[in-house]
Scaffold this motif. Structure first.
Motif, PDB file in Angstrom:
ATOM      1  N   THR A 111       0.818  -1.217   0.000  1.00 12.21           N
ATOM      2  CA  THR A 111       0.000   0.000   0.000  1.00 12.21           C
ATOM      3  C   THR A 111       0.852   1.268   0.000  1.00 12.21           C
ATOM      4  N   PHE A 112       2.168   1.129  -0.225  1.00 11.49           N
ATOM      5  CA  PHE A 112       3.069   2.273  -0.298  1.00 11.49           C
ATOM      6  C   PHE A 112       3.687   2.378  -1.680  1.00 11.49           C
ATOM      7  N   ASN A 113       3.958   3.605  -2.099  1.00 18.91           N
ATOM      8  CA  ASN A 113       4.698   3.827  -3.344  1.00 18.91           C
ATOM      9  C   ASN A 113       6.202   3.869  -3.041  1.00 18.91           C
ATOM     10  N   ASP A 114       7.008   4.140  -4.060  1.00 25.44           N
ATOM     11  CA  ASP A 114       8.465   4.072  -3.900  1.00 25.44           C
ATOM     12  C   ASP A 114       8.985   5.056  -2.857  1.00 25.44           C
ATOM     13  N   ALA A 115       8.494   6.292  -2.907  1.00 25.97           N
ATOM     14  CA  ALA A 115       8.953   7.297  -1.946  1.00 25.97           C
ATOM     15  C   ALA A 115       8.555   6.909  -0.518  1.00 25.97           C
ATOM     16  N   GLN A 116       7.365   6.365  -0.364  1.00 27.34           N
ATOM     17  CA  GLN A 116       6.920   5.936   0.959  1.00 27.34           C
ATOM     18  C   GLN A 116       7.731   4.746   1.463  1.00 27.34           C
ATOM     19  N   HIS A 117       8.135   3.852   0.547  1.00 26.83           N
ATOM     20  CA  HIS A 117       8.994   2.736   0.948  1.00 26.83           C
ATOM     21  C   HIS A 117      10.318   3.245   1.511  1.00 26.83           C
ATOM     22  N   LYS A 118      10.890   4.266   0.888  1.00 28.36           N
ATOM     23  CA  LYS A 118      12.139   4.834   1.395  1.00 28.36           C
ATOM     24  C   LYS A 118      11.946   5.384   2.810  1.00 28.36           C
ATOM     25  N   ALA A 119      10.837   6.074   3.022  1.00 24.68           N
ATOM     26  CA  ALA A 119      10.554   6.625   4.351  1.00 24.68           C
ATOM     27  C   ALA A 119      10.342   5.510   5.369  1.00 24.68           C
ATOM     28  N   LEU A 120       9.687   4.422   4.951  1.00 24.81           N
ATOM     29  CA  LEU A 120       9.455   3.302   5.860  1.00 24.81           C
ATOM     30  C   LEU A 120      10.769   2.626   6.232  1.00 24.81           C
ATOM     31  N   ALA A 121      11.667   2.459   5.274  1.00 23.87           N
ATOM     32  CA  ALA A 121      12.971   1.861   5.574  1.00 23.87           C
ATOM     33  C   ALA A 121      13.727   2.711   6.592  1.00 23.87           C
ATOM     34  N   ARG A 122      13.669   4.040   6.438  1.00 27.44           N
ATOM     35  CA  ARG A 122      14.320   4.934   7.404  1.00 27.44           C
ATOM     36  C   ARG A 122      13.701   4.777   8.786  1.00 27.44           C
ATOM     37  N   LEU A 123      12.382   4.664   8.823  1.00 27.89           N
ATOM     38  CA  LEU A 123      11.697   4.528  10.109  1.00 27.89           C
ATOM     39  C   LEU A 123      12.116   3.244  10.813  1.00 27.89           C
ATOM     40  N   ILE A 124      12.152   2.132  10.090  1.00 33.58           N
ATOM     41  CA  ILE A 124      12.523   0.853  10.706  1.00 33.58           C
ATOM     42  C   ILE A 124      13.939   0.926  11.261  1.00 33.58           C
ATOM     43  N   ALA A 125      14.859   1.500  10.477  1.00 36.55           N
ATOM     44  CA  ALA A 125      16.237   1.631  10.951  1.00 36.55           C
ATOM     45  C   ALA A 125      16.314   2.521  12.189  1.00 36.55           C
ATOM     46  N   ARG A 126      15.479   3.532  12.237  1.00 38.03           N
ATOM     47  CA  ARG A 126      15.521   4.483  13.348  1.00 38.03           C
ATOM     48  C   ARG A 126      14.966   3.892  14.638  1.00 38.03           C
ATOM     49  N   VAL A 127      13.858   3.143  14.553  1.00 43.37           N
ATOM     50  CA  VAL A 127      13.200   2.686  15.780  1.00 43.37           C
ATOM     51  C   VAL A 127      13.824   1.429  16.365  1.00 43.37           C
ATOM     52  N   LEU A 128      14.558   0.657  15.567  1.00 43.15           N
ATOM     53  CA  LEU A 128      15.170  -0.557  16.096  1.00 43.15           C
ATOM     54  C   LEU A 128      16.327  -0.227  17.029  1.00 43.15           C
ATOM     55  N   LYS A 129      16.412  -0.976  18.112  1.00 38.22           N
ATOM     56  CA  LYS A 129      17.587  -0.918  18.959  1.00 38.22           C
ATOM     57  C   LYS A 129      18.758  -1.607  18.251  1.00 38.22           C
ATOM     58  N   PRO A 130      19.992  -1.246  18.558  1.00 36.36           N
ATOM     59  CA  PRO A 130      21.115  -2.022  18.028  1.00 36.36           C
ATOM     60  C   PRO A 130      20.948  -3.500  18.396  1.00 36.36           C
ATOM     61  N   GLY A 131      21.054  -4.366  17.415  1.00 35.77           N
ATOM     62  CA  GLY A 131      20.800  -5.783  17.631  1.00 35.77           C
ATOM     63  C   GLY A 131      19.352  -6.186  17.449  1.00 35.77           C
ATOM     64  N   GLY A 132      18.448  -5.208  17.294  1.00 35.00           N
ATOM     65  CA  GLY A 132      17.037  -5.503  17.069  1.00 35.00           C
ATOM     66  C   GLY A 132      16.817  -6.166  15.720  1.00 35.00           C
ATOM     67  N   VAL A 133      15.706  -6.883  15.605  1.00 35.88           N
ATOM     68  CA  VAL A 133      15.443  -7.676  14.406  1.00 35.88           C
ATOM     69  C   VAL A 133      14.146  -7.230  13.741  1.00 35.88           C
ATOM     70  N   PHE A 134      14.011  -7.569  12.463  1.00 38.74           N
ATOM     71  CA  PHE A 134      12.808  -7.208  11.717  1.00 38.74           C
ATOM     72  C   PHE A 134      12.464  -8.310  10.730  1.00 38.74           C
ATOM     73  N   SER A 135      11.188  -8.369  10.368  1.00 41.96           N
ATOM     74  CA  SER A 135      10.720  -9.304   9.348  1.00 41.96           C
ATOM     75  C   SER A 135       9.438  -8.752   8.752  1.00 41.96           C
ATOM     76  N   LEU A 136       9.392  -8.687   7.415  1.00 45.16           N
ATOM     77  CA  LEU A 136       8.227  -8.185   6.700  1.00 45.16           C
ATOM     78  C   LEU A 136       7.906  -9.145   5.560  1.00 45.16           C
ATOM     79  N   ILE A 137       6.636  -9.306   5.263  1.00 44.78           N
ATOM     80  CA  ILE A 137       6.209 -10.188   4.186  1.00 44.78           C
ATOM     81  C   ILE A 137       5.066  -9.542   3.424  1.00 44.78           C
ATOM     82  N   GLU A 138       4.971  -9.856   2.138  1.00 36.23           N
ATOM     83  CA  GLU A 138       3.939  -9.250   1.304  1.00 36.23           C
ATOM     84  C   GLU A 138       3.571 -10.174   0.154  1.00 36.23           C
ATOM     85  N   ALA A 139       2.303 -10.168  -0.234  1.00 34.13           N
ATOM     86  CA  ALA A 139       1.878 -10.852  -1.450  1.00 34.13           C
ATOM     87  C   ALA A 139       2.589 -10.217  -2.636  1.00 34.13           C
TER      88      ALA A 139
END
Length: 244
Positions: free
Chosen positions: A136-164
């Motif tokens: 549900t995001f376009n390319d520019a929004q994906h860039k912003a989301l990637a920045r957000l994930i990097a920002r909110v994770l603690k060092p050593g924190g993990v992430f997982s995302l999945i999509e059709a």
């Protein structure tokens, strides 16, 4: 990208309206029309979280929808104390609390907001997950989301995302695409008599293609990210961690 009425289908207000309208039928419709694969893919998304012995106490479910990933998270990581669910649709979250997760309510916090506009604290998450919200995001929004994930994770924190995704190269791809873009809208028109909101799933999926580009954006933000396909590319995901 415009809708049939000329609206931007990636505008947060448009996305909110779509999912508010279809929230009442979303769980059953997505499970039946995916032949149960959405539930399997949620389990696989959680299985891709590899904390390597680090604590999993608090984290975010972004674009949380009806919260169907929460049981899998809490089963896999029973030490989790808080899942903060962020979603723009009040209808989807109310559906989650009323029908699925009321007995887990004390472990779920909710932020009703466009995730890209939400002011989540820096380095506040042991984990971040997202299931079926990337499209549900376009390319520019994906860039912003990637920045957000990097920002909110603690060092050593993990992430997982999945999509059709669009299973490019699979010999049954035409059948899959007809299912998304022909069969699902037909079911909605004839059985649900809806506003053709579920038909948007096929359009968003076709535009999204797969999570490969998003995995590159996460790496650009300094995260360790691994891309993978599921079931011949009908879904795709990215998981990894923030370096210490």
């Amino acid at each position: 990208m415009p809708s049939e009425r000329g609206e931007d289908i990636y505008d947060p207000a448009f996305v909110k309206d779509v999912f508010d309208r279809c929230s009442g039928q979303y769980i059953a419709f997505s499970y039946v029309c995916s032949m149960g694969f959405t539930e399997r893919w949620r389990r696989q998304c959680v299985a891709a979280l590899r904390p390597e012995g680090r604590p999993m106490v608090a984290g975010y479910d972004l674009m949380a929808g009806t919260g169907e990933v929460w049981p899998h998270l809490l089963k896999a990581f029973p030490a989790i104390e808080t899942i903060t669910a962020v979603d723009i649709s009040s209808g989807m979250h109310q559906r989650a609390l009323d029908r699925l997760h009321r007995h887990r309510k004390h472990r779920i916090d909710f932020i009703e907001d466009d995730v890209l506009a939400s002011e989540l604290p820096d380095e506040s998450a042991d984990f971040v997950v997202a299931t079926f919200g990337l499209k549900t995001f376009n390319d520019a929004q994906h860039k912003a989301l990637a920045r957000l994930i990097a920002r909110v994770l603690k060092p050593g924190g993990v992430f997982s995302l999945i999509e059709a995704s669009d299973p490019e190269g699979w010999w049954l791809r035409p059948v899959y695409n007809f299912h998304l873009r022909g069969f699902l809208p037909l079911v909605e028109r004839t059985l649900l008599r809806g506003a053709q909101d579920f038909a948007m799933i096929g359009r968003y999926t076709a535009n999204f293609r797969n999570a490969r580009g998003f995995s590159d954006l996460l790496r650009d933000e300094g995260l360790d990210a691994e891309y993978r396909d599921y079931f011949f590319g009908c879904a795709s995901g990215v998981s990894g961690s923030k370096p210490l």
